[in-house]
Write a protein that holds these residues in place. Sequence first.
Motif, mmCIF file in Angstrom:
data_model
loop_
_atom_site.group_PDB
_atom_site.id
_atom_site.type_symbol
_atom_site.label_atom_id
_atom_site.label_comp_id
_atom_site.label_asym_id
_atom_site.label_seq_id
_atom_site.Cartn_x
_atom_site.Cartn_y
_atom_site.Cartn_z
ATOM 1 N N ALA A 185 0.823 -1.218 0.000
ATOM 2 C CA ALA A 185 0.000 0.000 0.000
ATOM 3 C C ALA A 185 0.856 1.267 0.000
ATOM 4 O O ALA A 185 0.342 2.351 -0.256
ATOM 5 N N ASP A 186 2.139 1.145 0.267
ATOM 6 C CA ASP A 186 3.035 2.294 0.302
ATOM 7 C C ASP A 186 3.447 2.644 -1.140
ATOM 8 O O ASP A 186 3.936 1.772 -1.871
ATOM 9 N N PRO A 187 3.283 3.903 -1.567
ATOM 10 C CA PRO A 187 3.580 4.257 -2.958
ATOM 11 C C PRO A 187 5.039 4.080 -3.371
ATOM 12 O O PRO A 187 5.323 3.934 -4.554
ATOM 13 N N VAL A 188 5.957 4.078 -2.420
ATOM 14 C CA VAL A 188 7.376 3.895 -2.752
ATOM 15 C C VAL A 188 7.782 2.436 -2.569
ATOM 16 O O VAL A 188 8.404 1.838 -3.456
ATOM 17 N N ALA A 189 7.427 1.841 -1.459
ATOM 18 C CA ALA A 189 7.846 0.470 -1.153
ATOM 19 C C ALA A 189 7.253 -0.556 -2.110
ATOM 20 O O ALA A 189 7.872 -1.584 -2.383
ATOM 21 N N ARG A 190 6.075 -0.304 -2.628
ATOM 22 C CA ARG A 190 5.387 -1.312 -3.442
ATOM 23 C C ARG A 190 6.145 -1.686 -4.707
ATOM 24 O O ARG A 190 5.888 -2.718 -5.312
ATOM 25 N N ASP A 191 7.112 -0.856 -5.117
ATOM 26 C CA ASP A 191 7.910 -1.180 -6.301
ATOM 27 C C ASP A 191 9.148 -2.016 -5.982
ATOM 28 O O ASP A 191 9.930 -2.331 -6.890
ATOM 29 N N ALA A 192 9.337 -2.379 -4.724
ATOM 30 C CA ALA A 192 10.510 -3.169 -4.340
ATOM 31 C C ALA A 192 10.502 -4.526 -5.043
ATOM 32 O O ALA A 192 9.449 -5.141 -5.242
ATOM 33 N N GLU A 193 11.680 -4.969 -5.409
ATOM 34 C CA GLU A 193 11.825 -6.243 -6.113
ATOM 35 C C GLU A 193 11.150 -7.387 -5.372
ATOM 36 O O GLU A 193 10.486 -8.224 -5.980
ATOM 37 N N VAL A 194 11.285 -7.444 -4.056
ATOM 38 C CA VAL A 194 10.730 -8.553 -3.279
ATOM 39 C C VAL A 194 9.204 -8.590 -3.364
ATOM 40 O O VAL A 194 8.594 -9.646 -3.215
ATOM 41 N N LEU A 195 8.578 -7.456 -3.618
ATOM 42 C CA LEU A 195 7.123 -7.399 -3.773
ATOM 43 C C LEU A 195 6.687 -7.637 -5.221
ATOM 44 O O LEU A 195 5.652 -8.239 -5.469
ATOM 45 N N ARG A 196 7.476 -7.166 -6.163
ATOM 46 C CA ARG A 196 7.156 -7.344 -7.578
ATOM 47 C C ARG A 196 7.455 -8.751 -8.069
ATOM 48 O O ARG A 196 6.745 -9.285 -8.913
ATOM 49 N N MET A 197 8.547 -9.345 -7.556
ATOM 50 C CA MET A 197 8.986 -10.670 -7.999
ATOM 51 C C MET A 197 9.335 -11.516 -6.778
ATOM 52 O O MET A 197 10.510 -11.728 -6.471
ATOM 53 N N PRO A 198 8.323 -11.999 -6.046
ATOM 54 C CA PRO A 198 8.579 -12.721 -4.804
ATOM 55 C C PRO A 198 9.478 -13.953 -4.957
ATOM 56 O O PRO A 198 10.169 -14.329 -4.033
ATOM 57 N N ALA A 199 9.474 -14.562 -6.133
ATOM 58 C CA ALA A 199 10.310 -15.745 -6.345
ATOM 59 C C ALA A 199 11.657 -15.367 -6.951
ATOM 60 O O ALA A 199 12.386 -16.228 -7.419
ATOM 61 N N GLY A 200 11.989 -14.088 -6.924
ATOM 62 C CA GLY A 200 13.238 -13.609 -7.515
ATOM 63 C C GLY A 200 14.457 -13.982 -6.701
ATOM 64 O O GLY A 200 14.412 -14.796 -5.781
ATOM 65 N N SER A 201 15.542 -13.347 -7.019
ATOM 66 C CA SER A 201 16.853 -13.663 -6.456
ATOM 67 C C SER A 201 16.913 -13.462 -4.940
ATOM 68 O O SER A 201 16.204 -12.645 -4.373
ATOM 69 N N ASN A 202 17.756 -14.237 -4.297
ATOM 70 C CA ASN A 202 18.059 -14.095 -2.884
ATOM 71 C C ASN A 202 19.576 -13.967 -2.780
ATOM 72 O O ASN A 202 20.271 -14.932 -3.043
ATOM 73 N N PRO A 203 20.139 -12.797 -2.492
ATOM 74 C CA PRO A 203 19.442 -11.675 -1.896
ATOM 75 C C PRO A 203 18.718 -10.809 -2.927
ATOM 76 O O PRO A 203 19.136 -10.680 -4.069
ATOM 77 N N SER A 204 17.642 -10.212 -2.436
ATOM 78 C CA SER A 204 16.973 -9.158 -3.163
ATOM 79 C C SER A 204 17.532 -7.844 -2.614
ATOM 80 O O SER A 204 18.506 -7.874 -1.856
ATOM 81 N N TRP A 205 16.938 -6.716 -2.938
ATOM 82 C CA TRP A 205 17.514 -5.437 -2.520
ATOM 83 C C TRP A 205 16.436 -4.372 -2.448
ATOM 84 O O TRP A 205 15.356 -4.515 -3.011
ATOM 85 N N LEU A 206 16.774 -3.293 -1.745
ATOM 86 C CA LEU A 206 15.932 -2.104 -1.674
ATOM 87 C C LEU A 206 16.758 -0.899 -2.081
ATOM 88 O O LEU A 206 17.928 -0.779 -1.701
ATOM 89 N N SER A 207 16.134 -0.001 -2.820
ATOM 90 C CA SER A 207 16.775 1.270 -3.165
ATOM 91 C C SER A 207 16.782 2.143 -1.909
ATOM 92 O O SER A 207 16.081 1.837 -0.927
ATOM 93 N N PRO A 208 17.511 3.246 -1.917
ATOM 94 C CA PRO A 208 17.476 4.142 -0.757
ATOM 95 C C PRO A 208 16.057 4.605 -0.400
ATOM 96 O O PRO A 208 15.681 4.637 0.774
#
Length: 149
Positions: free
Chosen positions: A103-126
Motif C-alpha cells: 500500500a506504500d507508494p514507494v515500497a510497493r515497487d521493491a523487487e521482493v514485492l514485484r517478484m517474490p520468487a526472484g533472487s536471494n538476496p533481493s535489494w531495496l533502493s534508498p
Amino acid sequence: MSRLGPGDVACWVLKSTRPPELIDPGWREGTVLGLTRCVRRSYRLDLVHPGQPCLLWVSGRTDPGVHALGEVTGGAEERDGGPVLPVRLTRLPSPVARADLLADPVARDAEVLRMPAGSNPSWLSPQQYAAVLAHLPPHPDAALGPWPV
C-alpha cells in the motif's frame, strides 16, 4: 533495471519461508542473533559487503513481510549446500506486513514485492529502504532509541 551497481542498493533483503521462531526457537523479539542465510550464487554477491544494512523477509501465507533487520557481517562463503551470507539481525516485535508495504507508494515497487520468487538476496533502493523504516513498529525499549539501522 538490468544489472545492479553499488549505488543502487541501500539494503539487502534475505528471504526465508521460515519465521524467526523456526529459524531459532530461542530468538526473542527485540534480541540480536548472528546467523548465516543461504543465498543464490550471482554477481550480486560481489556487491555485498560487511556493514551494509539487511533485513529478513518472510514469505508465505502467515505474516509475510519484514521480521528482522540488521547488517551483513562478512562476505559470502561457500558451504556444501552453496553460498551463505553471515548477518546479525534484530527480531522485530511485530513484522512490517507485506500488505502495508504494497500500500506504500514507494515500497510497493521493491523487487521482493514485484517478484517474490526472484533472487536471494533481493535489494531495496534508498527510497524503498526509507519507506520500510517508516513502517517499523516502535522499539520495545524506548530508552534505547530507534531500531539500529
